[in-house]
Design an enzyme around this catalytic site. Sequence first.
Site, mmCIF file in Angstrom:
data_model
loop_
_atom_site.group_PDB
_atom_site.id
_atom_site.type_symbol
_atom_site.label_atom_id
_atom_site.label_comp_id
_atom_site.label_asym_id
_atom_site.label_seq_id
_atom_site.Cartn_x
_atom_site.Cartn_y
_atom_site.Cartn_z
ATOM 1 N N PRO A 2 71.224 66.956 27.051
ATOM 2 C CA PRO A 2 71.861 67.591 28.209
ATOM 3 C C PRO A 2 71.206 68.928 28.561
ATOM 4 O O PRO A 2 70.974 69.755 27.689
ATOM 5 C CB PRO A 2 73.305 67.818 27.746
ATOM 6 C CG PRO A 2 73.491 66.898 26.592
ATOM 7 C CD PRO A 2 72.146 66.770 25.944
ATOM 8 N N GLU A 3 70.873 69.104 29.829
ATOM 9 C CA GLU A 3 70.336 70.371 30.327
ATOM 10 C C GLU A 3 71.355 70.948 31.299
ATOM 11 O O GLU A 3 72.467 70.426 31.411
ATOM 12 C CB GLU A 3 68.971 70.135 30.995
ATOM 13 C CG GLU A 3 67.952 69.488 30.052
ATOM 14 C CD GLU A 3 66.600 69.270 30.722
ATOM 15 O OE1 GLU A 3 66.269 70.023 31.654
ATOM 16 O OE2 GLU A 3 65.891 68.338 30.321
ATOM 17 N N LYS A 59 73.171 76.420 29.008
ATOM 18 C CA LYS A 59 73.639 75.108 28.556
ATOM 19 C C LYS A 59 74.935 75.209 27.750
ATOM 20 O O LYS A 59 75.356 74.230 27.131
ATOM 21 C CB LYS A 59 72.561 74.443 27.698
ATOM 22 C CG LYS A 59 71.231 74.239 28.433
ATOM 23 C CD LYS A 59 70.248 73.530 27.514
ATOM 24 C CE LYS A 59 68.814 73.806 27.937
ATOM 25 N NZ LYS A 59 67.843 73.243 26.982
ATOM 26 N N HIS A 92 81.957 59.305 15.274
ATOM 27 C CA HIS A 92 81.192 60.403 15.856
ATOM 28 C C HIS A 92 82.045 61.323 16.724
ATOM 29 O O HIS A 92 81.529 62.257 17.320
ATOM 30 C CB HIS A 92 80.011 59.859 16.663
ATOM 31 C CG HIS A 92 79.071 59.029 15.844
ATOM 32 N ND1 HIS A 92 78.401 59.539 14.749
ATOM 33 C CD2 HIS A 92 78.721 57.724 15.943
ATOM 34 C CE1 HIS A 92 77.662 58.576 14.212
ATOM 35 N NE2 HIS A 92 77.838 57.468 14.915
ATOM 36 N N ARG A 112 74.522 62.929 16.818
ATOM 37 C CA ARG A 112 73.580 63.629 15.932
ATOM 38 C C ARG A 112 74.088 64.993 15.479
ATOM 39 O O ARG A 112 73.429 65.653 14.694
ATOM 40 C CB ARG A 112 72.222 63.755 16.623
ATOM 41 C CG ARG A 112 71.607 62.376 16.819
ATOM 42 C CD ARG A 112 70.225 62.440 17.405
ATOM 43 N NE ARG A 112 69.274 63.088 16.510
ATOM 44 C CZ ARG A 112 68.005 63.304 16.816
ATOM 45 N NH1 ARG A 112 67.552 62.937 17.993
ATOM 46 N NH2 ARG A 112 67.198 63.902 15.976
ATOM 47 N N ARG A 151 51.648 86.626 28.866
ATOM 48 C CA ARG A 151 52.066 85.527 27.994
ATOM 49 C C ARG A 151 50.975 84.461 27.971
ATOM 50 O O ARG A 151 50.547 83.985 29.024
ATOM 51 C CB ARG A 151 53.386 84.913 28.499
ATOM 52 C CG ARG A 151 54.583 85.859 28.440
ATOM 53 C CD ARG A 151 55.094 86.047 27.014
ATOM 54 N NE ARG A 151 55.532 84.817 26.374
ATOM 55 C CZ ARG A 151 56.786 84.362 26.395
ATOM 56 N NH1 ARG A 151 57.730 85.018 27.041
ATOM 57 N NH2 ARG A 151 57.094 83.253 25.760
ATOM 58 N N ARG A 260 56.869 69.318 22.342
ATOM 59 C CA ARG A 260 57.643 68.581 23.340
ATOM 60 C C ARG A 260 56.688 67.796 24.234
ATOM 61 O O ARG A 260 55.639 68.312 24.633
ATOM 62 C CB ARG A 260 58.456 69.549 24.223
ATOM 63 C CG ARG A 260 59.297 70.554 23.454
ATOM 64 C CD ARG A 260 60.451 69.904 22.738
ATOM 65 N NE ARG A 260 61.368 69.238 23.644
ATOM 66 C CZ ARG A 260 62.358 69.846 24.272
ATOM 67 N NH1 ARG A 260 62.573 71.127 24.116
ATOM 68 N NH2 ARG A 260 63.167 69.167 25.068
#
Length: 270
Positions: A2-3, A59, A92, A112, A151, A260
């Site tokens: 989820p974002e 989030k 769960h 998880r 950066r 990622r």
Amino acid sequence: MPELPEVEVTRRELHALLVGRRIASITTTRPSYFFLTPPAVLRRRLPGRRFVGLERVGKYMLAGLDSGERLLLHLGMTGEIVREGALEADRHVHLRLNFDDGRPGVVFRDERKFGKVQLLAAGEPSPRVDRLGPDALAARAAHLFTASRGRRVPVKTLLLDQAVLAGVGNIYADEALFLAAVRPTRRAGRVSQAEYQAVAAAVRRVLRRAIVTGGSSISDYLRPDGSEGAYQDERHVYAREGERCARCGTTIRRVVLGQRSSHYCPGCQR
Ligand SMILES: [Zn+2]
């Protein structure tokens, strides 16, 4: 995972399921890293409390209680907060809230267990929330440009840094960079101000569109009523490695940045 859009969709729908209702009782699973506050403390402190608000920061969600305490909720990678009965109860389900009005409760299921629940005392700060950068729905080019100077990390990695911009994860970073025509591998400090204008606009656009469509249900994410989001059907590049770009026909590539997967079109993105 989820974002921001999935959390915002959850917050909007959960608002009606929480705010104004008084907790009668709760059930939890055993202590684990899911519980930042020990479940025994939650079982002692939550019954009798009424929810007075539900906010989103990046989030994270913060549910205000009539005691002044706040319940911090984070969906982690596979968390789902849904109306009781919207999914089959199983081992769960780590937190179940029952209310005194007799209507269906609310359950937090997380396969998880990377999700988090924490009870913050009245006025207690949350270092997890306080370290977050500006909300990605209000992404601004000037902020990204300033934050990126010097950066050396890839621009994709910069967008995922929650202290720079709160709420963007892997899916929407890839999609926004596609719309902005900027390659995820570009060094953040070398991306121009004009390009950050395009990136910031694309971040806002992608997130707004994802909220309207109910978010992405690529793995476990479900809306509080148990239905799936539909944004995954609109993806341009994310998890489309080897497919042809719908805009230019070039084969979409995948590279690994900061552990990622990143997806981009070598034809559209420079
Ligand atoms: Zn393309």
